[in-house]
Design a protein around this motif. Structure first.
Motif, mmCIF file in Angstrom:
data_model
loop_
_atom_site.group_PDB
_atom_site.id
_atom_site.type_symbol
_atom_site.label_atom_id
_atom_site.label_comp_id
_atom_site.label_asym_id
_atom_site.label_seq_id
_atom_site.Cartn_x
_atom_site.Cartn_y
_atom_site.Cartn_z
ATOM 1 N N PRO A 56 0.805 -1.231 0.000
ATOM 2 C CA PRO A 56 0.000 0.000 0.000
ATOM 3 C C PRO A 56 0.834 1.275 0.000
ATOM 4 C CG PRO A 56 -0.902 -1.569 1.546
ATOM 5 C CD PRO A 56 0.400 -2.145 1.086
ATOM 6 N N GLY A 57 1.909 1.306 0.789
ATOM 7 C CA GLY A 57 2.744 2.504 0.841
ATOM 8 C C GLY A 57 3.389 2.806 -0.486
ATOM 9 N N LYS A 58 3.906 1.763 -1.149
ATOM 10 C CA LYS A 58 4.546 1.950 -2.453
ATOM 11 C C LYS A 58 3.514 2.354 -3.511
ATOM 12 C CE LYS A 58 8.361 -1.278 -1.623
ATOM 13 N NZ LYS A 58 8.992 -2.561 -2.033
ATOM 14 N N TYR A 59 2.318 1.793 -3.394
ATOM 15 C CA TYR A 59 1.260 2.143 -4.357
ATOM 16 C C TYR A 59 0.882 3.615 -4.234
ATOM 17 C CZ TYR A 59 -3.346 2.262 -6.562
ATOM 18 O OH TYR A 59 -4.430 2.594 -7.343
ATOM 19 N N VAL A 60 0.726 4.114 -3.008
ATOM 20 C CA VAL A 60 0.416 5.534 -2.811
ATOM 21 C C VAL A 60 1.552 6.404 -3.358
ATOM 22 C CG1 VAL A 60 0.034 7.335 -1.091
ATOM 23 C CG2 VAL A 60 -1.115 5.132 -0.856
ATOM 24 N N SER A 61 2.798 5.977 -3.160
ATOM 25 C CA SER A 61 3.942 6.712 -3.705
ATOM 26 C C SER A 61 3.878 6.763 -5.222
ATOM 27 C CB SER A 61 5.255 6.058 -3.257
ATOM 28 O OG SER A 61 5.406 6.124 -1.861
ATOM 29 N N ALA A 62 3.494 5.634 -5.843
ATOM 30 C CA ALA A 62 3.369 5.594 -7.304
ATOM 31 C C ALA A 62 2.268 6.539 -7.785
ATOM 32 C CB ALA A 62 3.083 4.169 -7.770
ATOM 33 N N LEU A 63 1.174 6.621 -7.022
ATOM 34 C CA LEU A 63 0.090 7.544 -7.367
ATOM 35 C C LEU A 63 0.577 8.994 -7.317
ATOM 36 C CD1 LEU A 63 -2.925 6.002 -5.422
ATOM 37 C CD2 LEU A 63 -2.503 5.885 -7.882
ATOM 38 N N LEU A 64 1.318 9.329 -6.280
ATOM 39 C CA LEU A 64 1.847 10.693 -6.145
ATOM 40 C C LEU A 64 2.811 11.020 -7.269
ATOM 41 C CD1 LEU A 64 2.450 10.884 -2.296
ATOM 42 C CD2 LEU A 64 0.830 12.264 -3.608
ATOM 43 N N LEU A 65 3.674 10.068 -7.608
ATOM 44 C CA LEU A 65 4.613 10.275 -8.709
ATOM 45 C C LEU A 65 3.864 10.483 -10.022
ATOM 46 C CD1 LEU A 65 7.420 10.255 -10.018
ATOM 47 C CD2 LEU A 65 7.284 7.748 -10.073
ATOM 48 N N SER A 66 2.860 9.656 -10.259
ATOM 49 C CA SER A 66 2.077 9.775 -11.499
ATOM 50 C C SER A 66 1.372 11.122 -11.582
ATOM 51 C CB SER A 66 1.046 8.640 -11.583
ATOM 52 O OG SER A 66 1.672 7.378 -11.566
ATOM 53 N N LEU A 67 0.751 11.535 -10.477
ATOM 54 C CA LEU A 67 0.043 12.813 -10.451
ATOM 55 C C LEU A 67 1.007 13.973 -10.666
ATOM 56 C CD1 LEU A 67 -2.514 14.488 -9.976
ATOM 57 C CD2 LEU A 67 -2.077 14.311 -7.507
ATOM 58 N N SER A 68 2.135 13.965 -9.971
ATOM 59 C CA SER A 68 3.115 15.050 -10.101
ATOM 60 C C SER A 68 3.631 15.150 -11.530
ATOM 61 C CB SER A 68 4.289 14.822 -9.144
ATOM 62 O OG SER A 68 3.866 14.788 -7.804
ATOM 63 N N THR A 69 3.891 14.005 -12.146
ATOM 64 C CA THR A 69 4.410 13.993 -13.514
ATOM 65 C C THR A 69 3.366 14.498 -14.502
ATOM 66 O OG1 THR A 69 5.809 12.093 -12.936
ATOM 67 C CG2 THR A 69 5.493 12.547 -15.270
ATOM 68 N N MET A 70 2.123 14.086 -14.310
ATOM 69 C CA MET A 70 1.038 14.547 -15.189
ATOM 70 C C MET A 70 0.908 16.071 -15.140
ATOM 71 S SD MET A 70 -1.850 11.653 -14.303
ATOM 72 C CE MET A 70 -3.080 12.210 -15.487
ATOM 73 N N LEU A 71 0.941 16.626 -13.931
ATOM 74 C CA LEU A 71 0.769 18.072 -13.775
ATOM 75 C C LEU A 71 1.978 18.830 -14.313
ATOM 76 C CD1 LEU A 71 -0.757 18.163 -10.168
ATOM 77 C CD2 LEU A 71 -1.962 18.414 -12.348
ATOM 78 N N HIS A 72 3.152 18.250 -14.191
ATOM 79 C CA HIS A 72 4.371 18.936 -14.620
ATOM 80 C C HIS A 72 4.521 18.941 -16.143
ATOM 81 C CE1 HIS A 72 8.415 20.550 -14.270
ATOM 82 N NE2 HIS A 72 8.869 19.572 -15.057
ATOM 83 N N LEU A 73 4.287 17.794 -16.772
ATOM 84 C CA LEU A 73 4.531 17.695 -18.213
ATOM 85 C C LEU A 73 3.411 18.303 -19.055
ATOM 86 C CD1 LEU A 73 6.124 14.131 -18.548
ATOM 87 C CD2 LEU A 73 7.260 16.359 -18.531
ATOM 88 N N GLU A 74 2.190 18.285 -18.547
ATOM 89 C CA GLU A 74 1.057 18.922 -19.244
ATOM 90 C C GLU A 74 0.870 18.395 -20.666
ATOM 91 O OE1 GLU A 74 0.717 23.324 -17.432
ATOM 92 O OE2 GLU A 74 2.591 22.999 -18.510
ATOM 93 N N LEU A 75 0.897 17.073 -20.793
ATOM 94 C CA LEU A 75 0.676 16.417 -22.080
ATOM 95 C C LEU A 75 -0.358 15.299 -21.900
ATOM 96 C CD1 LEU A 75 4.357 15.987 -23.368
ATOM 97 C CD2 LEU A 75 2.609 17.459 -24.376
ATOM 98 N N PRO A 76 -0.972 14.836 -22.988
ATOM 99 C CA PRO A 76 -1.797 13.631 -22.870
ATOM 100 C C PRO A 76 -0.987 12.533 -22.186
ATOM 101 C CG PRO A 76 -2.019 14.583 -25.055
ATOM 102 C CD PRO A 76 -0.936 15.363 -24.374
ATOM 103 N N HIS A 77 -1.601 11.840 -21.256
ATOM 104 C CA HIS A 77 -0.816 11.010 -20.339
ATOM 105 C C HIS A 77 -1.547 9.710 -20.045
ATOM 106 C CE1 HIS A 77 2.366 11.238 -17.068
ATOM 107 N NE2 HIS A 77 1.700 10.158 -16.710
ATOM 108 N N ILE A 78 -0.848 8.596 -20.176
ATOM 109 C CA ILE A 78 -1.417 7.286 -19.845
ATOM 110 C C ILE A 78 -0.483 6.595 -18.854
ATOM 111 C CG2 ILE A 78 -2.048 5.006 -20.717
ATOM 112 C CD1 ILE A 78 -2.801 6.322 -23.354
ATOM 113 N N ASN A 79 -1.014 6.289 -17.680
ATOM 114 C CA ASN A 79 -0.255 5.549 -16.676
ATOM 115 C C ASN A 79 -0.480 4.054 -16.887
ATOM 116 O OD1 ASN A 79 0.702 7.875 -15.049
ATOM 117 N ND2 ASN A 79 -1.483 8.159 -14.654
ATOM 118 N N VAL A 80 0.604 3.304 -16.881
ATOM 119 C CA VAL A 80 0.537 1.883 -17.215
ATOM 120 C C VAL A 80 1.155 1.044 -16.107
ATOM 121 C CG1 VAL A 80 1.245 0.114 -18.876
ATOM 122 C CG2 VAL A 80 0.724 2.436 -19.677
ATOM 123 N N LEU A 81 0.407 0.055 -15.623
ATOM 124 C CA LEU A 81 0.968 -0.952 -14.727
ATOM 125 C C LEU A 81 1.637 -2.010 -15.596
ATOM 126 C CD1 LEU A 81 -1.849 -1.425 -12.051
ATOM 127 C CD2 LEU A 81 0.311 -0.189 -11.781
#
Length: 325
Positions: A157-182
């Motif tokens: 769970p802790g690593k999953y929440v970290s992955a969510l934060l990383l994904s969100l931060s990257t989406m907001l920073h790059l400002e491009l169409p974005h697909i997160n993939v497991l």
């Protein structure tokens, strides 16, 4: 001339290079000319043939030697990070070199950009983003960010929440169409039980049923995860911080995941459908009104790679089954 492509990013070990190899094979087999651009100056063992290689401009090892970084040329994490930032900065300042390499490819190639796995490059520093934006402006590129996250993070769970934060931060920073993939979803069974159901079996039967794969791909109610984090002695003292972080993720409501098994042609094809819809490739060569385009964008994607009969045979299976992360 509009060109299309993918910006492939993700933490080390998430399978970026293998993804670029498998995706380029798949796209070639469905009739697209693909050019893979390696922008990782530390990646000197490429399984694919790259059309452009940043190592022709700058190498991580050369940077370390020139600036006397690392014991005997071996970088630890901090030095490795600093060197990669330096390389991205150097690439930005020499963007003309990259533009000249891409110029002959733009007309008839689909582009795959294989970036370094240093995640800080995509939410803390601006160099990589500046490189991408300059290329978009120069060549009128239509790019989708494909952010790979190792599926094994769902088992913690802790690593999953970290992955969510990383994904969100990257989406907001790059400002491009974005697909997160497991990625490596075919290996998820080997990581043990999904999520925290195994830990909460004696606590709440409702929680046991909550943690299937959809819970992680759709980023459903994170309060279930919060319950487990509160019980974990390693994270219980950060209870308030964990709660606030989960609320930030849910308030933005931007992050979700699709899954990928790079060895499975249907899995790869489903991802290609999503990417083509996000960067507009499905509209390429289509003439019509704004209403017709809106119908295509809003409706289910009917583009079907199975219309290529040779994909149903052994050729793609042989290519993809030869891949492993």
């Amino acid at each position: 001339m509009v060109a299309y492509g993918q910006v492939v990013i993700g933490p080390p070990g998430s399978g970026k290079t293998t993804y670029c190899n498998g995706m380029s094979q798949f796209l070639n087999l469905i009739g697209r000319k693909v050019a893979v651009i390696n922008l990782d100056p530390a990646n000197d063992a490429l399984p694919y043939e790259c059309a452009v290689n940043i190592e022709d401009l700058i190498k991580l090892s050369d940077v370390m030697v020139e600036h006397s970084l690392g014991p005997n040329g071996v970088a630890h994490n901090g030095i490795h990070h600093a060197c990669l930032v330096y390389c991205m900065d150097y690439l930005e300042k020499n963007i003309d070199w990259l533009e000249s390499k891409l110029e002959p490819l733009i007309k008839d190639h689909y582009l795959l950009f294989d970036f370094p796995g240093q995640v800080e490059l995509f939410f803390l520093h601006s160099n990589a983003k500046k490189v991408i934006m300059k290329l978009i402006k120069k060549f009128d590129l239509r790019l989708t960010v494909v952010h790979l996250v190792d599926a094994h993070l769902c088992s913690d769970p802790g690593k999953y929440v970290s992955a969510l934060l990383l994904s969100l931060s990257t989406m907001l920073h790059l400002e491009l169409p974005h697909i997160n993939v497991l990625s490596k979803i075919d290996l998820i069974e080997s990581y043990g039980k999904l999520g925290v159901a195994v830990y909460l079996a004696s606590v709440d039967t409702k929680l046991q049923k909550a943690f299937n794969l959809d819970f992680y791909t759709d980023v459903q109610d994170l309060s279930y995860l919060q319950h487990h984090l509160d019980q974990d002695p390693r994270s219980s003292k950060y209870r308030k911080l964990s709660k606030e972080l989960c609320e930030v993720i849910e308030d933005y409501s931007l992050v979700n995941f699709t899954t990928l098994d790079i060895q499975d042609k249907e899995s790869v094809g489903n991802l290609v459908r999503l990417i083509d819809k996000s960067n507009g490739y499905i509209f390429a060569g289509i003439e019509g009104s704004a209403v017709e385009f809106s119908k295509i964008a809003a409706g289910p994607l009917d583009w079907d790679y199975y219309r290529y009969p040779f994909l149903m045979g052994a050729s793609l299976d042989v290519c993809l089954l030869s891949l492993s992360f």
